[in-house]
Design an enzyme around this catalytic site. Structure first.
Site, short mmCIF file in Angstrom:
data_model
loop_
_atom_site.label_atom_id
_atom_site.label_comp_id
_atom_site.label_asym_id
_atom_site.label_seq_id
_atom_site.Cartn_x
_atom_site.Cartn_y
_atom_site.Cartn_z
N GLY A 146 -26.55 -4.18 2.49
CA GLY A 146 -26.05 -4.71 3.84
C GLY A 146 -26.32 -3.81 5.42
O GLY A 146 -26.09 -2.85 5.24
N HIS A 182 -9.23 -6.42 16.34
CA HIS A 182 -8.24 -6.90 17.99
C HIS A 182 -8.26 -8.13 17.63
O HIS A 182 -7.29 -8.91 18.26
CB HIS A 182 -9.05 -5.99 19.26
N ARG A 237 0.84 -1.00 -0.20
CA ARG A 237 -0.23 -0.08 0.12
C ARG A 237 0.72 1.20 0.12
O ARG A 237 0.70 2.05 -0.22
CB ARG A 237 -0.54 -0.14 1.14
N THR A 242 1.55 2.98 2.55
CA THR A 242 1.45 3.06 4.38
C THR A 242 1.48 2.33 4.79
O THR A 242 0.22 0.83 4.50
CB THR A 242 0.42 3.87 4.25
N HIS A 245 -19.17 5.69 41.31
CA HIS A 245 -20.47 6.32 40.92
C HIS A 245 -19.85 8.36 40.82
O HIS A 245 -19.13 8.24 41.44
CB HIS A 245 -21.11 5.88 41.94
#
Ligand SMILES: Cc1cc2nc3c(=O)[nH]c(=O)nc-3n(C[C@H](O)[C@H](O)[C@H](O)COP(=O)(O)OP(=O)(O)OC[C@H]3O[C@@H](n4cnc5c(N)ncnc54)[C@H](O)[C@@H]3O)c2cc1C
Length: 467
Positions: free
Chosen positions: A181, A323, A36, A38, A446
């Site tokens: 989609g 990930h 690519r 990059t 909290h």
């Protein structure tokens, strides 16, 4: 003489660059090749990062236009699309440069060019200027990722009929956009353009959106998106498209067959999924076996049928997520270094970055029902969460599913603000084999949105306290 390496990684996406980094950390000499120009692959260049930049800025635009006044903030808001795109491009530029730095820092060589496996242990890289360099190596990791799946008979011009890549770089806000989609990419990019002013219609083949996500969440999610102005045509397929006087005439018919209908639009986004990308890599020449879906077949430890050739990320089985590619990169590099790397596929979260966000990890109710596993459910709505009220983001709920006998958490499904961040706690809980009681008895600050996770966990045993 050819350059010698311990491992050559083909592909510089989250799979490839993380593998090279981890190999470097483990003292192995690695190269990472990408054509690519990059580094960062699909994710950084044309995927996760540019889409999240536009999702953030378009969300702020919509909030400022429609919601700020309710909170006592008066603003005269207008859109500067080139500047919005400029922010996206700047982020992409900085992060892809960051990957180059990380490769250097870990003594892995970044190589730009088209890679081809000549034989096990030998990779040729052809640079743009035609120069060919040969790298010799003990290991080759194939991390060549995925590409857009095409709709039969429809060619993408990235101007009017676009893939996600074109949809991330439109020059103006289309009046109408048809999204083919109803998966996460279509809903995210559809949301971006709807917020900026487009009339967005989603055509989905199945009778539901976001297949694979918890069914209850998917239903409510669709209701919320509809309320926001997105239109849906489910159980419908696109059978053809024709360009006419600057517009697109899209022919659709019921998924089960039936009467055809023509929908007129200005831009059509094809987001029906992605296919593994291993084109022109030479895998067939060296005898690497692919599975029936064109993915590189590997064992559970990423080894292909040819010794010394491994595969990770989108080009092998499993969810196509950055990930997941990164997790496999770490495990594969560790295997090559003689360590015991492994990936727990039950603890990989998935997030849709719309507003509200949808995030999930582990099993859905549908999966557990199909496997005849007994489970208990705890739920908590964000309308009853103090922080959600203060930030005026009360849509959605947390749902925790645990083993009916042992109370071990099977799955967590969250729709709401910051769901993508909240799911990290759930992934950790599943990784550690936690019970719903463990989460319910863990102190949560909290007022935070994470208290909704705690309250839902309490709900599994029937002791939700704040509702
Ligand atoms: C619009 C969009 C949004 C997304 N959003 C998210 C998100 O929010 N979260 C998430 O987890 N995932 C997201 N994804 C998916 C994510 O981008 C992929 O799962 C991830 O990039 C896969 O990583 P990879 O390393 O396996 O492959 P890729 O990132 O696809 O990288 C593979 C690289 O290999 C290079 N390559 C291929 N063949 C060769 C060759 N022969 N020689 C040299 N180089 C080669 C390619 O140029 C490419 O750069 C998104 C995807 C898209 C399209």
């Amino acid at each position: 003489m050819a350059d010698q390496f311990d491992a050559v990684v083909i592909g510089g996406g989250p799979g490839g660059y993380n593998a090279a980094i981890r190999l470097g950390q483990l003292g192995l000499k690695a190269a990472c090749i990408d054509r690519r120009g990059t580094f960062g692959g699909t994710c950084l260049n044309i995927g996760c990062i540019p889409s999240k930049a536009l999702l953030h800025t378009s969300h702020l635009f919509e909030e400022a236009s429609k919601e700020f006044a309710k909170l006592g903030i008066k603003a005269d808001v207008s859109l500067d699309l080139p500047a919005m795109m400029g922010h996206k491009d700047k982020v992409v530029g900085e992060l892809t440069k960051g990957v180059e730095f990380l490769l250097r820092k870990n003594k892995a060589e970044g190589v730009v060019g088209d890679a081809r496996i000549v034989s096990p242990g030998k990779v040729e890289v052809k640079a743009k200027d035609g120069n060919v360099r040969t790298l010799e190596t003990k290991n080759i990791i194939v991390a060549t990722g995925s590409d857009v799946s095409l709709l039969p008979g429809v060619s993408i011009d990235e101007q009017q009929i676009v893939s996600s890549t074109g949809a991330l770089a439109l020059k103006s806000v289309p009046k109408r956009m048809l999204v083919v989609g109803g998966g996460y990419i279509g809903l995210e990019l559809g949301s971006v353009w709807r917020r900026l002013g487009s009339e967005v219609t989603v055509v989905e083949f199945l009778d539901r959106i976001t297949p694979g996500l918890d069914g209850e969440i998917a239903k409510q999610f669709q209701r919320i998106l509809t309320r926001q102005g997105m239109k849906f045509q489910l159980s419908t397929k696109v059978v053809g498209v024709e360009k006419k006087k600057g517009a697109l005439l899209v022919t659709v018919e019921p998924a089960a067959g039936g009467e055809r209908q023509t929908l007129e639009t200005d831009i059509m986004l094809v987001s029906i999924g992605r296919r593994p990308f291993v084109d022109q890599l030479g895998l067939d020449k060296v005898g690497v076996v692919l599975d029936t879906r064109g993915r590189v077949a590997t064992d559970a430890h990423f080894a292909t049928n040819i010794a010394g050739i491994w595969a990770i990320g989108d080009c092998r089985e499993g969810p196509m997520l950055a990930h997941k590619a990164e997790d496999e990169a770490v495990a594969c590099a560790e295997r090559i270094a003689g360590k015991a790397g492994h990936v727990n596929y039950d603890a990989i979260p998935a997030v849709v970055y719309t507003a509200p966000e949808v995030a999930s990890v582990g099993k859905t109710e549908e999966e557990l029902k199909a496997a005849a596993v007994a489970y208990k459910v705890g739920k908590f709505p964000f309308t009853a969460n103090a922080r959600a009220k203060t930030i005026a983001a009360t849509e959605g709920f947390v749902k925790i599913i645990a083993d009916a006998k042992s109370d071990r958490v099977f799955g967590v499904h969250i729709m709401g603000a910051e769901a993508g961040n909240l799911i990290a706690e759930a992934a950790l809980a599943i990784e550690f084999g936690a019970s719903s009681e463990d989460i319910g008895r863990t102190s949560h600050a909290h007022p935070t949105l994470s208290e909704a996770v705690r309250q839902a966990a309490m709900g599994v045993e029937g002791w939700t306290m704040q509702m």
